[in-house]
Design a protein around this motif. Structure first.
Motif, PDB file in Angstrom:
ATOM      1  N   ASN A  77     -61.472  40.020  16.194  1.00 35.87           N
ATOM      2  CA  ASN A  77     -62.280  41.107  16.778  1.00 35.87           C
ATOM      3  C   ASN A  77     -61.415  42.295  17.184  1.00 35.87           C
ATOM      4  N   THR A  78     -60.513  42.665  16.297  1.00 36.00           N
ATOM      5  CA  THR A  78     -59.550  43.711  16.612  1.00 36.00           C
ATOM      6  C   THR A  78     -59.471  44.730  15.483  1.00 36.00           C
ATOM      7  N   VAL A  79     -59.334  45.983  15.866  1.00 32.14           N
ATOM      8  CA  VAL A  79     -59.081  47.040  14.898  1.00 32.14           C
ATOM      9  C   VAL A  79     -57.804  47.770  15.320  1.00 32.14           C
ATOM     10  N   LEU A  80     -56.976  48.081  14.340  1.00 34.90           N
ATOM     11  CA  LEU A  80     -55.682  48.705  14.599  1.00 34.90           C
ATOM     12  C   LEU A  80     -55.628  50.093  13.975  1.00 34.90           C
ATOM     13  N   LEU A  81     -54.941  50.974  14.635  1.00 32.89           N
ATOM     14  CA  LEU A  81     -54.687  52.306  14.102  1.00 32.89           C
ATOM     15  C   LEU A  81     -53.182  52.532  14.105  1.00 32.89           C
ATOM     16  N   GLN A  82     -52.594  52.519  12.932  1.00 31.84           N
ATOM     17  CA  GLN A  82     -51.167  52.782  12.782  1.00 31.84           C
ATOM     18  C   GLN A  82     -50.975  54.268  12.539  1.00 31.84           C
ATOM     19  N   MET A  83     -50.219  54.904  13.410  1.00 33.30           N
ATOM     20  CA  MET A  83     -50.013  56.345  13.322  1.00 33.30           C
ATOM     21  C   MET A  83     -48.542  56.631  13.081  1.00 33.30           C
ATOM     22  N   ASN A  84     -48.247  57.231  11.951  1.00 40.22           N
ATOM     23  CA  ASN A  84     -46.877  57.573  11.585  1.00 40.22           C
ATOM     24  C   ASN A  84     -46.721  59.084  11.473  1.00 40.22           C
ATOM     25  N   SER A  85     -45.487  59.526  11.461  1.00 38.12           N
ATOM     26  CA  SER A  85     -45.186  60.964  11.331  1.00 38.12           C
ATOM     27  C   SER A  85     -46.019  61.790  12.304  1.00 38.12           C
ATOM     28  N   LEU A  86     -46.025  61.369  13.531  1.00 34.34           N
ATOM     29  CA  LEU A  86     -46.863  62.025  14.526  1.00 34.34           C
ATOM     30  C   LEU A  86     -46.417  63.457  14.789  1.00 34.34           C
ATOM     31  N   LYS A  87     -47.396  64.305  15.070  1.00 35.78           N
ATOM     32  CA  LYS A  87     -47.159  65.715  15.335  1.00 35.78           C
ATOM     33  C   LYS A  87     -47.686  66.062  16.725  1.00 35.78           C
ATOM     34  N   PRO A  88     -47.172  67.126  17.332  1.00 34.64           N
ATOM     35  CA  PRO A  88     -47.717  67.535  18.639  1.00 34.64           C
ATOM     36  C   PRO A  88     -49.231  67.753  18.597  1.00 34.64           C
ATOM     37  N   GLY A  89     -49.737  68.173  17.465  1.00 33.43           N
ATOM     38  CA  GLY A  89     -51.173  68.380  17.322  1.00 33.43           C
ATOM     39  C   GLY A  89     -51.989  67.106  17.353  1.00 33.43           C
ATOM     40  N   ASP A  90     -51.331  65.953  17.291  1.00 30.33           N
ATOM     41  CA  ASP A  90     -52.032  64.668  17.396  1.00 30.33           C
ATOM     42  C   ASP A  90     -52.245  64.254  18.848  1.00 30.33           C
ATOM     43  N   THR A  91     -51.693  65.015  19.768  1.00 27.40           N
ATOM     44  CA  THR A  91     -51.844  64.707  21.183  1.00 27.40           C
ATOM     45  C   THR A  91     -53.313  64.755  21.592  1.00 27.40           C
ATOM     46  N   ALA A  92     -53.807  63.650  22.140  1.00 26.01           N
ATOM     47  CA  ALA A  92     -55.214  63.551  22.508  1.00 26.01           C
ATOM     48  C   ALA A  92     -55.458  62.196  23.160  1.00 26.01           C
ATOM     49  N   VAL A  93     -56.649  62.060  23.698  1.00 28.66           N
ATOM     50  CA  VAL A  93     -57.131  60.735  24.090  1.00 28.66           C
ATOM     51  C   VAL A  93     -57.825  60.144  22.872  1.00 28.66           C
ATOM     52  N   TYR A  94     -57.447  58.941  22.518  1.00 28.73           N
ATOM     53  CA  TYR A  94     -58.000  58.280  21.337  1.00 28.73           C
ATOM     54  C   TYR A  94     -59.017  57.225  21.768  1.00 28.73           C
ATOM     55  N   PHE A  95     -60.179  57.283  21.131  1.00 31.01           N
ATOM     56  CA  PHE A  95     -61.291  56.402  21.469  1.00 31.01           C
ATOM     57  C   PHE A  95     -61.638  55.506  20.289  1.00 31.01           C
ATOM     58  N   CYS A  96     -61.887  54.265  20.586  1.00 34.36           N
ATOM     59  CA  CYS A  96     -62.389  53.305  19.613  1.00 34.36           C
ATOM     60  C   CYS A  96     -63.915  53.271  19.732  1.00 34.36           C
TER      61      CYS A  96
END
Length: 123
Positions: A77-96
């Protein structure tokens, strides 16, 4: 009681990676389309990525294609989000989020939401 609990957020330098996890309870997880959204300060919540119930197909926003990957484990019952090559523009609150509309990209396509986890990317 339905609960989606995100974890894995934090502070990372530009170019780095993070892996977010969302643990679901109280729902028939394998029947739901799962998605991740994000909301930056002063901006509207936006779609990031989605995955169909079987996990065989994913849908990514153009801004994250080639950098982010979503996967799910229906046994856990799990979902994963792998985030690579992160940029300052990716800054946020992330919601599932969990929904019944396959490949939904709007907030209205999702029924259940987590509380979010903060991701901050420094330059």
């Amino acid at each position: 009681q339905v609960q989606l609990a995100e974890s894995g957020g934090g502070l990372v330098q530009a170019g780095g990676s993070l892996r977010l996890s969302c643990a679901a309870s109280g729902i028939a997880f394998s029947a739901y389309h799962m998605g991740w959204f994000r909301q930056a300060p002063g901006k509207e919540r936006e779609f990031v990525v989605g995955i169909i119930p079987s996990g065989a197909y994913t849908d990514l926003a153009d801004s994250v294609k080639g950098r982010f990957t979503i996967s799910r484990d229906n046994a856990k019952n799990t979902v994963l989000l792998q985030m690579n090559s992160l940029k300052p523009g990716d800054t946020a609150v992330y919601f599932c989020a969990a929904g019944t509309r396959i490949l939904g990209r709007t907030q209205n396509d999702y029924i259940y939401w987590g509380r979010g986890t903060q991701v901050t990317v420094s330059s």
